[in-house]
Design an enzyme around this catalytic site. Structure first.
Site, PDB file in Angstrom:
ATOM      1  N   SER A   1       0.827  -1.224   0.000  1.00 39.06           N
ATOM      2  CA  SER A   1       0.000   0.000   0.000  1.00 39.06           C
ATOM      3  C   SER A   1       0.853   1.262   0.000  1.00 39.06           C
ATOM      4  O   SER A   1       0.543   2.235  -0.701  1.00 39.06           O
ATOM      5  CB  SER A   1      -0.972   0.000   1.183  1.00 39.06           C
ATOM      6  OG  SER A   1      -0.312  -0.292   2.390  1.00 39.06           O
TER       7      SER A   1
ATOM      8  N   ASP B   1      -2.010  -8.787  11.492  1.00 40.75           N
ATOM      9  CA  ASP B   1      -3.371  -9.221  11.183  1.00 40.75           C
ATOM     10  C   ASP B   1      -3.820 -10.441  11.983  1.00 40.75           C
ATOM     11  O   ASP B   1      -5.006 -10.752  12.024  1.00 40.75           O
ATOM     12  CB  ASP B   1      -3.477  -9.527   9.682  1.00 40.75           C
ATOM     13  CG  ASP B   1      -3.214  -8.300   8.846  1.00 40.75           C
ATOM     14  OD1 ASP B   1      -3.737  -7.227   9.197  1.00 40.75           O
ATOM     15  OD2 ASP B   1      -2.459  -8.394   7.860  1.00 40.75           O
TER      16      ASP B   1
ATOM     17  N   ARG C   1       3.401  -5.194  16.498  1.00 38.02           N
ATOM     18  CA  ARG C   1       1.990  -4.762  16.445  1.00 38.02           C
ATOM     19  C   ARG C   1       1.084  -5.885  16.940  1.00 38.02           C
ATOM     20  O   ARG C   1       0.039  -5.637  17.532  1.00 38.02           O
ATOM     21  CB  ARG C   1       1.625  -4.344  15.013  1.00 38.02           C
ATOM     22  CG  ARG C   1       2.461  -3.173  14.487  1.00 38.02           C
ATOM     23  CD  ARG C   1       2.213  -2.921  13.011  1.00 38.02           C
ATOM     24  NE  ARG C   1       2.630  -4.050  12.181  1.00 38.02           N
ATOM     25  CZ  ARG C   1       2.503  -4.110  10.862  1.00 38.02           C
ATOM     26  NH1 ARG C   1       1.972  -3.082  10.209  1.00 38.02           N
ATOM     27  NH2 ARG C   1       2.907  -5.165  10.183  1.00 38.02           N
TER      28      ARG C   1
ATOM     29  N   HIS D   1       5.893 -12.962   6.912  1.00 35.05           N
ATOM     30  CA  HIS D   1       6.099 -11.561   6.517  1.00 35.05           C
ATOM     31  C   HIS D   1       7.257 -11.490   5.528  1.00 35.05           C
ATOM     32  O   HIS D   1       8.204 -12.268   5.605  1.00 35.05           O
ATOM     33  CB  HIS D   1       6.405 -10.684   7.745  1.00 35.05           C
ATOM     34  CG  HIS D   1       6.149  -9.237   7.485  1.00 35.05           C
ATOM     35  ND1 HIS D   1       7.099  -8.414   6.943  1.00 35.05           N
ATOM     36  CD2 HIS D   1       5.041  -8.473   7.672  1.00 35.05           C
ATOM     37  CE1 HIS D   1       6.586  -7.195   6.814  1.00 35.05           C
ATOM     38  NE2 HIS D   1       5.333  -7.205   7.240  1.00 35.05           N
TER      39      HIS D   1
ATOM     40  N   HIS E   1      -1.899  -8.941   1.736  1.00 30.23           N
ATOM     41  CA  HIS E   1      -1.591  -7.682   2.425  1.00 30.23           C
ATOM     42  C   HIS E   1      -2.720  -7.420   3.440  1.00 30.23           C
ATOM     43  O   HIS E   1      -2.990  -8.266   4.284  1.00 30.23           O
ATOM     44  CB  HIS E   1      -1.406  -6.588   1.371  1.00 30.23           C
ATOM     45  CG  HIS E   1      -0.850  -5.287   1.882  1.00 30.23           C
ATOM     46  ND1 HIS E   1      -0.159  -5.159   3.051  1.00 30.23           N
ATOM     47  CD2 HIS E   1      -0.894  -4.013   1.358  1.00 30.23           C
ATOM     48  CE1 HIS E   1       0.207  -3.897   3.233  1.00 30.23           C
ATOM     49  NE2 HIS E   1      -0.247  -3.178   2.217  1.00 30.23           N
TER      50      HIS E   1
HETATM   51  N1  NMX Z   1       1.263 -20.043   5.380  1.00 35.23           N
HETATM   52  C1  NMX Z   1       1.661 -20.950   4.439  1.00 35.23           C
HETATM   53  N2  NMX Z   1       2.693 -20.755   3.610  1.00 35.23           N
HETATM   54  C2  NMX Z   1       3.381 -19.614   3.759  1.00 35.23           C
HETATM   55  C3  NMX Z   1       3.072 -18.670   4.735  1.00 35.23           C
HETATM   56  C4  NMX Z   1       1.945 -18.904   5.559  1.00 35.23           C
HETATM   57  N3  NMX Z   1       1.526 -18.037   6.473  1.00 35.23           N
HETATM   58  N4  NMX Z   1       3.952 -17.632   4.652  1.00 35.23           N
HETATM   59  C5  NMX Z   1       4.788 -17.935   3.644  1.00 35.23           C
HETATM   60  N5  NMX Z   1       4.443 -19.140   3.093  1.00 35.23           N
HETATM   61  C6  NMX Z   1       5.054 -19.807   1.958  1.00 35.23           C
HETATM   62  C7  NMX Z   1       5.001 -18.904   0.725  1.00 35.23           C
HETATM   63  O1  NMX Z   1       3.718 -18.938   0.131  1.00 35.23           O
HETATM   64  C8  NMX Z   1       6.132 -19.470  -0.109  1.00 35.23           C
HETATM   65  O2  NMX Z   1       5.667 -20.662  -0.670  1.00 35.23           O
HETATM   66  P1  NMX Z   1       6.114 -21.132  -2.161  1.00 35.23           P
HETATM   67  O3  NMX Z   1       7.622 -21.167  -2.127  1.00 35.23           O
HETATM   68  O4  NMX Z   1       5.483 -22.456  -2.295  1.00 35.23           O
HETATM   69  O5  NMX Z   1       5.594 -20.098  -3.095  1.00 35.23           O
HETATM   70  C9  NMX Z   1       7.179 -19.824   0.949  1.00 35.23           C
HETATM   71  O6  NMX Z   1       6.441 -19.990   2.190  1.00 35.23           O
HETATM   72  C10 NMX Z   1       8.235 -18.787   1.160  1.00 35.23           C
HETATM   73  O7  NMX Z   1       7.615 -17.555   1.452  1.00 35.23           O
HETATM   74  P2  NMX Z   1       8.375 -16.438   2.311  1.00 35.23           P
HETATM   75  O8  NMX Z   1       9.584 -16.017   1.539  1.00 35.23           O
HETATM   76  O9  NMX Z   1       8.550 -16.884   3.709  1.00 35.23           O
HETATM   77  O10 NMX Z   1       7.274 -15.262   2.355  1.00 35.23           O
HETATM   78  P3  NMX Z   1       7.004 -14.114   1.312  1.00 35.23           P
HETATM   79  O11 NMX Z   1       7.907 -12.975   1.610  1.00 35.23           O
HETATM   80  O12 NMX Z   1       7.015 -14.616  -0.090  1.00 35.23           O
HETATM   81  O13 NMX Z   1       5.494 -13.735   1.642  1.00 35.23           O
HETATM   82  C11 NMX Z   1       3.632 -13.166   2.969  1.00 35.23           C
HETATM   83  C12 NMX Z   1       5.126 -12.981   2.763  1.00 35.23           C
HETATM   84  C13 NMX Z   1       3.164 -12.207   4.052  1.00 35.23           C
HETATM   85  C14 NMX Z   1       2.896 -12.823   1.661  1.00 35.23           C
HETATM   86  C15 NMX Z   1       3.365 -14.634   3.375  1.00 35.23           C
HETATM   87  O14 NMX Z   1       4.019 -14.918   4.587  1.00 35.23           O
HETATM   88  C16 NMX Z   1       1.891 -14.972   3.507  1.00 35.23           C
HETATM   89  O15 NMX Z   1       1.248 -15.285   2.483  1.00 35.23           O
HETATM   90  N6  NMX Z   1       1.304 -14.905   4.758  1.00 35.23           N
HETATM   91  C17 NMX Z   1      -0.086 -15.130   4.957  1.00 35.23           C
HETATM   92  C18 NMX Z   1      -0.902 -13.908   4.539  1.00 35.23           C
HETATM   93  C19 NMX Z   1      -0.715 -12.769   5.523  1.00 35.23           C
HETATM   94  O16 NMX Z   1      -0.815 -12.929   6.722  1.00 35.23           O
HETATM   95  N7  NMX Z   1      -0.492 -11.544   4.992  1.00 35.23           N
HETATM   96  C20 NMX Z   1      -0.435 -10.354   5.819  1.00 35.23           C
HETATM   97  C21 NMX Z   1       0.929  -9.634   5.858  1.00 35.23           C
HETATM   98  C22 NMX Z   1       0.867  -8.438   6.750  1.00 35.23           C
HETATM   99  N8  NMX Z   1       0.043  -7.363   6.170  1.00 35.23           N
HETATM  100  O17 NMX Z   1      -0.840  -6.872   6.802  1.00 35.23           O
HETATM  101  O18 NMX Z   1       0.229  -6.978   5.019  1.00 35.23           O
HETATM  102  C1  MLT Z   2       2.232  -3.695   6.417  1.00 39.85           C
HETATM  103  O1  MLT Z   2       1.863  -3.225   7.496  1.00 39.85           O
HETATM  104  O2  MLT Z   2       2.289  -2.992   5.390  1.00 39.85           O
HETATM  105  C2  MLT Z   2       2.508  -5.162   6.328  1.00 39.85           C
HETATM  106  O3  MLT Z   2       3.059  -5.655   7.490  1.00 39.85           O
HETATM  107  C3  MLT Z   2       3.192  -5.600   5.079  1.00 39.85           C
HETATM  108  C4  MLT Z   2       4.619  -5.175   4.863  1.00 39.85           C
HETATM  109  O4  MLT Z   2       5.239  -4.484   5.631  1.00 39.85           O
HETATM  110  O5  MLT Z   2       5.149  -5.630   3.815  1.00 39.85           O
END
Ligand code: NMX
Ligand code: MLT
Length: 440
Positions: free
Chosen positions: A241, A373, A327, A318, A271
Site C-alpha cells: 500500500s 493481522d 503490532r 512476513h 496484504h
Molecule cells: N502459510 C503458508 N505458507 C506460507 C506462509 C503462511 N503463512 N507464509 C509464507 N508461506 C510460503 C510462501 O507462500 C512461499 O511458498 P512457495 O515457495 O510455495 O511459493 C514460501 O512460504 C516462502 O515464502 P516467504 O519467503 O517466507 O514469504 P514471502 O515474503 O514470499 O510472503 C507473505 C510474505 C506475508 C505474503 C506470506 O508470509 C503470507 O502469504 N502470509 C499469509 C498472509 C498474511 O498474513 N499476509 C499479511 C501480511 C501483513 N500485512 O498486513 O500486510
Molecule cells: C504492512 O503493514 O504494510 C505489512 O506488514 C506488510 C509489509 O510491511 O510488507
C-alpha cells in the site's frame, strides 16, 4: 493548522539541502547488489527507495520516526482518561519528526474537524454500488469520488511552480485524512446497518469520533480504535500500500488518486485483507471442529489441513519481519488488559503457540511468526464488530496517516517519477550465455 505546515516546511527545506549534498558527495556509493533471483521473486531485500516516516527492522519491527510502539504509547498525548496514543499525535510525528505537545494534538484534531466536510456527491457515488459490494470497493469508490476536490490537481492544471507542489499535496492530504472516517463509517452503516448513519460528534478526537460514527460508543472500543489507527499507520515504504501510493504519487497523481491506488493494494489477501482472512479462517476452523474453544491438538490438525489444501495460514509470515510483529504484541497486551478471558482471544493465543513450529518444520517459510493481522480481528469481535469483511477498511483509514505524510515529504523533496528497469527472460537467457547484457 499553520504551525505544523510551517514546521514541516522548515524541516523539509533543511533536509532537502542535506540530501542534495549527500547525493553530490556520495551518490555513486553502492547500497547493495541485485541478484537474478530477486528480480523474479518480488524484489525482496532490494533497497531502492527513500521513505522518511518509518523504518522496519527485521528482528525488532517497526519504528515510527525512531520510536517503538511502547514508546509511542508512553510519549504521544492521550485522550482524557485514556491510555492509548492519539493517532493525531502520530501523524504530527510522522510529518514533522517531532513529538507533539497536548496542545499541538488538540489543534490538529480541531483542524481535521473543520476540514471534515464531504463534497455532496461522494455518498451518492457510493450509493451507486450494490449494498453488498465489498467494503473496500465502496471505500475506494468514496476516496475516488472525493478527488473532484483535489487542490493539487486544480493548481497543477493552473500551472503552479513545482517548488509549491508540496503545499497543495499537504492540503489535500489533510482534507483526505479528515474526511476518511465519515466515508468509512458510511460504508459500514450502509453495508451492515440499513444505511442508518450516525452524525459526527464534534467534541471527540479523530479515532473516537470514527468509533462513534461506526456505532460503537463504549470507552473500550474508542481506546482500541486509538491504538489500532496508530499502529497500522505506517510500515516503511516497501509494503504494497505504501509503495503503490508512493509510485502513483511520483507520476504527480494527486493524493486522492494515489491513496486510492494504495488501498486497492491493501485490499489483497496477502496484504491488508489478511485481517478478514484470519477471522474467517478461525470461524471456519471452529465450525469444522465443532467447538469455539479448540485445543492445541485440534488447531494443529487444522493448520496442517490448511497447508495440505495448498493455502496460506493467514496472519503468519512476513516479507521483511523475522520475529513476532510488535503490532501483534501490542494488541496482545491490550487484550491482556481489557479482555483476558475472551474465548476468541484465547484461541488467537493458542494459535500463536501452535502455528510457528509447524511453519518452521516446512523448512521454506522465512518467518513463521504472527503479523499484525493475526490479532486485530479478535479485538474487534470482542467489542461486537463481527462483520469481518469490513476490517481492511479500518486498516486503510489508519494507513492514510503514514502514506500521506510520506507523500507530502516526497513532493517537498522533489522526488522524481519512479521507474525501475525490467528485463525479459529472453534477455536473461541471452545474458547467461554471454550473448547480451542485462540493460541498466
Ligand atoms: N502459510 C503458508 N505458507 C506460507 C506462509 C503462511 N503463512 N507464509 C509464507 N508461506 C510460503 C510462501 O507462500 C512461499 O511458498 P512457495 O515457495 O510455495 O511459493 C514460501 O512460504 C516462502 O515464502 P516467504 O519467503 O517466507 O514469504 P514471502 O515474503 O514470499 O510472503 C507473505 C510474505 C506475508 C505474503 C506470506 O508470509 C503470507 O502469504 N502470509 C499469509 C498472509 C498474511 O498474513 N499476509 C499479511 C501480511 C501483513 N500485512 O498486513 O500486510
Ligand atoms: C504492512 O503493514 O504494510 C505489512 O506488514 C506488510 C509489509 O510491511 O510488507
Amino acid at each position: 493548522m499553520e504551525k505544523l505546515k510551517n514546521l514541516f516546511k522548515a524541516k523539509a527545506d533543511a533536509l532537502g539541502a542535506e540530501i542534495k549534498d549527500i547525493i553530490k558527495e556520495h551518490g555513486t556509493k553502492k547500497m547493495g547488489e541485485v541478484q537474478l533471483a530477486q528480480a523474479y521473486q518480488g524484489m525482496r531485500g532490494i533497497t531502492g527507495m527513500v521513505y522518511e516516516t518509518s523504518l522496519l527492522d527485521a528482528n525488532e519491527g517497526i519504528r515510527f520516526r525512531g520510536f517503538t510502539i511502547p514508546e509511542l504509547q508512553a510519549k504521544l498525548p492521550h485522550a482524557k482518561g485514556g491510555q492509548e496514543p492519539l493517532p493525531e499525535g502520530l501523524f504530527y510525528l510522522l510529518l514533522s519528526g517531532e513529538l507533539p505537545s497536548e496542545s499541538d494534538v488538540a489543534e490538529l484534531s480541531a483542524d481535521w474537524k473543520k476540514r471534515a466536510v464531504l463534497p455532496a456527491h461522494v455518498l451518492k457515488t457510493i450509493d451507486a454500488l450494490p449494498k453488498d459490494a465489498h467494503p473496500m470497493t465502496q471505500f475506494v469508490t468514496g476516496v475516488m469520488a472525493m478527488q473532484t476536490d483535489s487542490i493539487f490537481a486544480k493548481k497543477y492544471a493552473e500551472g503552479v511552480n513545482k517548488k509549491d507542489y508540496w503545499s497543495f499535496v499537504y492540503e489535500d492530504s489533510m482534507n483526505l485524512i479528515a474526511r476518511l472516517p465519515e466515508v468509512a463509517a458510511y460504508v459500514y452503516r450502509r453495508r451492515y446497518h440499513g444505511g442508518k448513519t450516525i452524525a459526527p460528534q464534534k467534541d471527540l478526537d479523530w479515532a473516537a469520533n470514527f468509533a462513534h460514527m461506526l456505532g460503537f460508543d463504549g470507552d473500550g472500543f474508542k481506546e482500541l480504535m486509538r491504538l489500532y489507527l496508530t499502529i497500522h499507520a505506517d510500515h516503511e515504504g516497501g509494503n504494497v500500500s505504501a509503495h503503490t501510493t508512493h509510485l502513483v504519487g511520483s507520476a504527480l497523481s494527486d493524493p486522492y488518486l494515489s491513496f486510492a491506488a494504495g488501498m486497492n493494494g491493501l485490499a489483497g489477501p496477502l496484504h491488508g485483507l489478511a485481517n478478514q482472512e484470519v477471522v474467517k479462517w478461525i470461524l471456519e476452523m471452529q465450525k469444522s471442529i465443532g467447538t469455539d474453544q479448540p485445543s492445541k491438538e485440534q488447531i494443529e490438525a487444522y493448520v496442517k489441513k490448511t497447508l495440505s489444501d495448498g493455502k496460506v495460514v493467514p496472519g503468519y509470515g512476513h516479507a521483511v519481519l523475522r520475529k513476532t510483529d510488535p503490532r501483534f504484541s501490542a494488541q496482545a497486551e491490550f487484550a491482556k488488559k481489557h479482555m483476558p478471558n475472551d474465548p476468541l482471544v484465547n484461541t488467537v493465543w493458542k494459535i500463536f503457540e501452535t502455528v510457528p513450529p509447524i511453519l518452521q518444520s516446512l523448512g521454506k517459510i522465512k518467518n513463521p511468526w504472527p503479523n499484525v493481522d493475526a490479532h486485530s480481528g479478535a479485538l474487534l469481535l470482542h467489542y461486537g464488530m463481527k462483520e469481518y469483511e469490513y476490517y481492511t477498511v479500518l486498516f486503510g483509514v489508519s494507513r492514510a496517516l503514514g502514506v500521506l505524510a510520506a507523500q507530502v515529504w516526497s513532493r517537498a523533496l522533489g522526488f522524481p517519477l519512479e521507474r525501475p528497469k525490467s528485463v525479459t527472460t529472453e534477455n536473461v537467457k541471452a545474458w547467461l550465455k554471454g550473448q547480451d547484457e542485462v540493460w541498466e
